[in-house]
Design a protein around this motif. Structure first.
Motif, mmCIF file in Angstrom:
data_model
loop_
_atom_site.group_PDB
_atom_site.id
_atom_site.type_symbol
_atom_site.label_atom_id
_atom_site.label_comp_id
_atom_site.label_asym_id
_atom_site.label_seq_id
_atom_site.Cartn_x
_atom_site.Cartn_y
_atom_site.Cartn_z
ATOM 1 N N ASP A 31 -7.201 29.477 15.074
ATOM 2 C CA ASP A 31 -6.463 28.514 15.896
ATOM 3 C C ASP A 31 -5.104 28.192 15.290
ATOM 4 O O ASP A 31 -4.177 27.799 16.006
ATOM 5 C CB ASP A 31 -7.249 27.208 16.063
ATOM 6 C CG ASP A 31 -8.453 27.376 16.964
ATOM 7 O OD1 ASP A 31 -8.468 28.326 17.789
ATOM 8 O OD2 ASP A 31 -9.389 26.568 16.846
ATOM 9 N N LEU A 32 -4.952 28.350 13.986
ATOM 10 C CA LEU A 32 -3.684 28.046 13.311
ATOM 11 C C LEU A 32 -2.728 29.238 13.282
ATOM 12 O O LEU A 32 -1.533 29.057 13.063
ATOM 13 C CB LEU A 32 -3.954 27.571 11.875
ATOM 14 C CG LEU A 32 -4.785 26.306 11.743
ATOM 15 C CD1 LEU A 32 -5.086 26.025 10.277
ATOM 16 C CD2 LEU A 32 -4.081 25.129 12.392
ATOM 17 N N LYS A 34 -1.440 31.005 15.523
ATOM 18 C CA LYS A 34 -0.397 31.037 16.557
ATOM 19 C C LYS A 34 0.878 30.335 16.118
ATOM 20 O O LYS A 34 1.946 30.593 16.655
ATOM 21 C CB LYS A 34 -0.922 30.442 17.864
ATOM 22 C CG LYS A 34 -1.318 28.985 17.775
ATOM 23 C CD LYS A 34 -1.960 28.506 19.076
ATOM 24 C CE LYS A 34 -2.527 27.118 18.894
ATOM 25 N NZ LYS A 34 -3.465 26.780 19.921
ATOM 26 N N TYR A 35 0.791 29.425 15.151
ATOM 27 C CA TYR A 35 1.974 28.698 14.709
ATOM 28 C C TYR A 35 2.592 29.274 13.447
ATOM 29 O O TYR A 35 3.620 28.792 12.985
ATOM 30 C CB TYR A 35 1.643 27.221 14.476
ATOM 31 C CG TYR A 35 1.220 26.519 15.742
ATOM 32 C CD1 TYR A 35 1.989 26.582 16.894
ATOM 33 C CD2 TYR A 35 0.041 25.792 15.785
ATOM 34 C CE1 TYR A 35 1.604 25.944 18.058
ATOM 35 C CE2 TYR A 35 -0.348 25.130 16.942
ATOM 36 C CZ TYR A 35 0.435 25.218 18.069
ATOM 37 O OH TYR A 35 0.050 24.577 19.211
ATOM 38 N N ARG A 103 -5.631 14.890 10.354
ATOM 39 C CA ARG A 103 -4.382 14.840 11.118
ATOM 40 C C ARG A 103 -4.225 13.473 11.792
ATOM 41 O O ARG A 103 -5.193 12.752 12.013
ATOM 42 C CB ARG A 103 -4.361 15.951 12.166
ATOM 43 C CG ARG A 103 -4.318 17.312 11.510
ATOM 44 C CD ARG A 103 -4.271 18.430 12.512
ATOM 45 N NE ARG A 103 -4.466 19.689 11.786
ATOM 46 C CZ ARG A 103 -4.877 20.798 12.339
ATOM 47 N NH1 ARG A 103 -5.111 20.850 13.637
ATOM 48 N NH2 ARG A 103 -5.032 21.885 11.615
ATOM 49 N N ILE A 132 9.757 25.664 13.740
ATOM 50 C CA ILE A 132 8.584 25.121 14.411
ATOM 51 C C ILE A 132 8.558 25.590 15.868
ATOM 52 O O ILE A 132 9.487 25.307 16.624
ATOM 53 C CB ILE A 132 8.577 23.575 14.360
ATOM 54 C CG1 ILE A 132 8.726 23.089 12.913
ATOM 55 C CG2 ILE A 132 7.305 23.034 14.994
ATOM 56 C CD1 ILE A 132 8.882 21.595 12.783
ATOM 57 N N ASN A 136 4.233 23.401 19.329
ATOM 58 C CA ASN A 136 3.620 22.667 18.231
ATOM 59 C C ASN A 136 4.213 21.253 18.176
ATOM 60 O O ASN A 136 4.936 20.871 17.255
ATOM 61 C CB ASN A 136 3.818 23.406 16.898
ATOM 62 C CG ASN A 136 2.960 22.845 15.790
ATOM 63 O OD1 ASN A 136 2.410 21.751 15.911
ATOM 64 N ND2 ASN A 136 2.846 23.590 14.713
ATOM 65 N N SER A 139 3.796 18.975 14.999
ATOM 66 C CA SER A 139 4.689 19.274 13.875
ATOM 67 C C SER A 139 6.116 18.820 14.161
ATOM 68 O O SER A 139 6.791 18.301 13.271
ATOM 69 C CB SER A 139 4.696 20.770 13.553
ATOM 70 O OG SER A 139 3.603 21.094 12.737
#
Length: 179
Positions: A31-32, A34-35, A103, A132, A136, A139
Motif C-alpha cells: 500500500d505504501l 505507490k507513494y 498516523r 510528494i 498523498n 503528506s
C-alpha cells in the motif's frame, strides 16, 4: 544521547540490527509503494545488508535513515530519511514513514521538527525538500504544517495504478529563524 534528536515524546535514533523485522514489514507494505520508488519486495538479506551499510557516515552514503521511537514504551513507530545529501550545495531530500497505527497523532510533525533541527543546525544545510505525489494528501498537509512550501509542480510525473499524477516539490529553507 544528544538532545539534538529527541524531545520529551520521541527520539530519532540510528537503525539497529533489531529493527530488521519492522523494516521488513514496512518496506514490503505494498500500500505504501505507490507513494515511493519501490516496485518489488525487499528480502531480509537485502535489508540486513542495508542495516550494515546504514551505519556509515552520511557524508559517505549521502543518506541517513533514523528510526522514530516513542520514548514511552520504547515503541518504533516509523522512520525519517535524509537522502540525496549534497553538502556542497547544502541540501537534502526528506522522506518519512509512519506506521498506520501512529498516523494523525502529531508524531510526523514532531519527527520533521527534530530532523529539521539536525539538518539546519548541525549539518548546516541551506534547504530541505520533498517530492510528494498529489494524491498523498496527508503528506502534503504534514509538510505544509512544517512550513515547507510548494515551489514547483511536476506534471504527470508519477504513474499510480496506470494513471499519471502530478508531484509537488516542497521546500524549506534555513533562514536562521529555524534554529
Amino acid at each position: 544521547m544528544s538532545k539534538l534528536l529527541q524531545n520529551n515524546e520521541i527520539l530519532l535514533r540510528a537503525l539497529e540490527p533489531e529493527d530488521l523485522d519492522i523494516l521488513y514489514e514496512w518496506e514490503n507494505d505494498t500500500d505504501l509503494w505507490k507513494y515511493g520508488s519501490s516496485l518489488s519486495p525487499f528480502s531480509r538479506f537485502a535489508l540486513r545488508q542495508y542495516l550494515i551499510y546504514a551505519q556509515q557516515d552520511i557524508y559517505q552514503t549521502k543518506q541517513l535513515r533514523l528510526m522514530i521511537v516513542l520514548r514511552e514504551g520504547n515503541r518504533r513507530i516509523g522512520t525519517v530519511d535524509l537522502y540525496d545529501f549534497e553538502p556542497f550545495h547544502g541540501r537534502a531530500g526528506v522522506g518519512i514513514l509512519l506506521d498506520q497505527k501512529y498516523r494523525n497523532q502529531g508524531y510526523g510533525f514532531k519527527s520533521l521538527e527534530l530532523l529539521e533541527e539536525y539538518a539546519f543546525n548541525f549539518l548546516k544545510l541551506h534547504q530541505l525538500y520533498a517530492f510528494i505525489p498529489e494524491p498523498n494528501v496527508a503528506s502534503i498537509r504534514l509538510f505544509k504544517k512544517a512550513e515547507f512550501e510548494c515551489t514547483a509542480i511536476l506534471k504527470d510525473w508519477m504513474s499510480l495504478q496506470q494513471v499519471f499524477v502530478n508531484v509537488f516539490v516542497m521546500q524549506k529553507f534555513n533562514t536562521g529563524k529555524n534554529q
